[in-house]
Design a protein around this motif. Structure first.
Motif, mmCIF file in Angstrom:
data_model
loop_
_atom_site.group_PDB
_atom_site.id
_atom_site.type_symbol
_atom_site.label_atom_id
_atom_site.label_comp_id
_atom_site.label_asym_id
_atom_site.label_seq_id
_atom_site.Cartn_x
_atom_site.Cartn_y
_atom_site.Cartn_z
ATOM 1 N N MET A 1 21.049 -23.764 39.286
ATOM 2 C CA MET A 1 19.991 -24.393 38.500
ATOM 3 C C MET A 1 18.665 -24.335 39.265
ATOM 4 N N ARG A 2 17.667 -23.702 38.657
ATOM 5 C CA ARG A 2 16.322 -23.721 39.228
ATOM 6 C C ARG A 2 15.573 -24.928 38.676
ATOM 7 N N ARG A 226 16.974 -17.816 25.761
ATOM 8 C CA ARG A 226 17.104 -18.697 26.908
ATOM 9 C C ARG A 226 16.495 -20.059 26.579
ATOM 10 N N TYR A 242 22.839 -29.914 31.895
ATOM 11 C CA TYR A 242 22.167 -28.695 31.447
ATOM 12 C C TYR A 242 22.861 -27.454 31.989
ATOM 13 N N ALA A 243 23.250 -27.493 33.258
ATOM 14 C CA ALA A 243 23.935 -26.340 33.842
ATOM 15 C C ALA A 243 25.214 -26.028 33.087
ATOM 16 N N GLY A 246 24.758 -23.806 30.190
ATOM 17 C CA GLY A 246 24.259 -22.467 30.467
ATOM 18 C C GLY A 246 22.780 -22.397 30.769
ATOM 19 N N VAL A 247 22.130 -23.552 30.893
ATOM 20 C CA VAL A 247 20.706 -23.590 31.224
ATOM 21 C C VAL A 247 20.531 -23.201 32.691
ATOM 22 N N GLU A 248 19.564 -22.319 32.957
ATOM 23 C CA GLU A 248 19.338 -21.841 34.317
ATOM 24 C C GLU A 248 18.115 -22.462 34.980
ATOM 25 N N GLU A 249 17.220 -23.045 34.182
ATOM 26 C CA GLU A 249 16.015 -23.664 34.739
ATOM 27 C C GLU A 249 15.644 -24.895 33.936
ATOM 28 N N THR A 250 15.232 -25.936 34.641
ATOM 29 C CA THR A 250 14.727 -27.158 34.040
ATOM 30 C C THR A 250 13.378 -27.467 34.668
#
Length: 273
Positions: A1-2, A226, A242-243, A246-250
């Motif tokens: 996670m970014r 995305r 969120y991760a 499948g979320v890669e950035e918050t």
């Protein structure tokens, strides 16, 4: 996670170049800044979050692309983005040139978060009918993408037209375009047609909205968009949630304030990385 950050950059807040350096030093992936060209004092439009008074920072917001040029100049890895740019209120040819220049000079680090605008007074003073702002924004983004992509670009729309033209520099990264706004069929149709992803403002309701977004993308014959939850107040549990989706950035919200207020918030968020 970014984890990225967003702040209302103003003439009273921590200078944007200092904020960018502090963010990169702490391992944040990105910095996003908002846009308001001006705030008419008529105030026919209620504040967006239901406040009694519109917060002071809305009146004092810096130009996002100029501010991000300062952020990019003092960093090497930090992605710089608009969160969000009001595309309906901007000349697409001029904006395409400015975004491409920033992306070229930053080595491909620009992300373009685009919104339709909530302030009817502001939109109207740009000569855009409030009910038409989504279609105007759509054409402006499509026109900009043509200028970024094509050696000889032209566009013939209902709101935007230009004859075959040259426009350099071409951006390094695209740049990726994300649409901000609340979940719904209209927004997801726009995302599926001409954007790379969705920025749910505040980050609520992402899980429930994903099936509709996926369906819109499938109908358009494209991969799933995305998702970048935007302007959240992060916790470990929220980031893990969120991760798992499948979320890669918050993107976390920090106060529009001087450095002595902002830096402790950055330090607290950095402990989540």
């Amino acid at each position: 996670m970014r984890l990225g950050i967003t702040m209302f950059t103003t003439d009273l807040a921590m200078p944007v170049h200092e904020l960018a350096r502090a963010a990169e030093e702490r391992g944040f992936a990105s910095l996003y800044v908002p846009e308001h060209t001006h705030i008419p004092i008529s105030r026919r439009t209620p504040p967006p979050a239901g406040q009694d008074e519109l917060p002071e920072e809305y009146k004092r917001t810096l130009d996002p692309l100029v501010a991000l040029s300062y952020a990019a100049a003092v960093t090497t890895r930090l992605r710089v983005g608009t969160g969000i740019l009001l595309a309906a209120q901007r000349d697409p040819i001029v904006t395409a040139k400015a975004v491409a220049t920033l992306d070229h000079l930053s080595g491909g680090r620009v992300v373009l978060g685009v919104g339709f605008g909530w302030n009817a007074d502001e939109v109207a003073q740009h000569g855009v009918p409030y009910r038409s702002r989504r279609e105007v924004a759509r054409e402006h983004v499509l026109a900009m993408r043509a200028l970024w992509r094509d050696e000889v670009a032209a566009f013939d729309g209902a709101h935007t037209r230009f004859e075959p033209s040259w426009s350099w520099p071409k951006p390094v990264s695209g740049p990726p375009v994300y649409l901000g706004g609340a979940a719904g069929p209209k927004l997801f149709a726009h995302v599926a047609e001409y954007a790379d992803g969705w920025m749910p403002i505040g980050g609520r309701g992402v899980r429930a909205a994903l099936p509709a977004l996926r369906e819109a993308c499938e109908k358009a014959g494209r991969p799933m968009a995305r998702v970048i939850p935007f302007g959240t107040l992060p916790t470990r549990e929220k980031l893990d949630h969120y991760a798992g989706l499948g979320v890669e950035e918050t993107v976390a919200s920090v106060p529009s304030a001087p450095a002595d207020v902002v830096l402790p918030v950055l330090d607290a968020y950095a402990r989540l990385l």
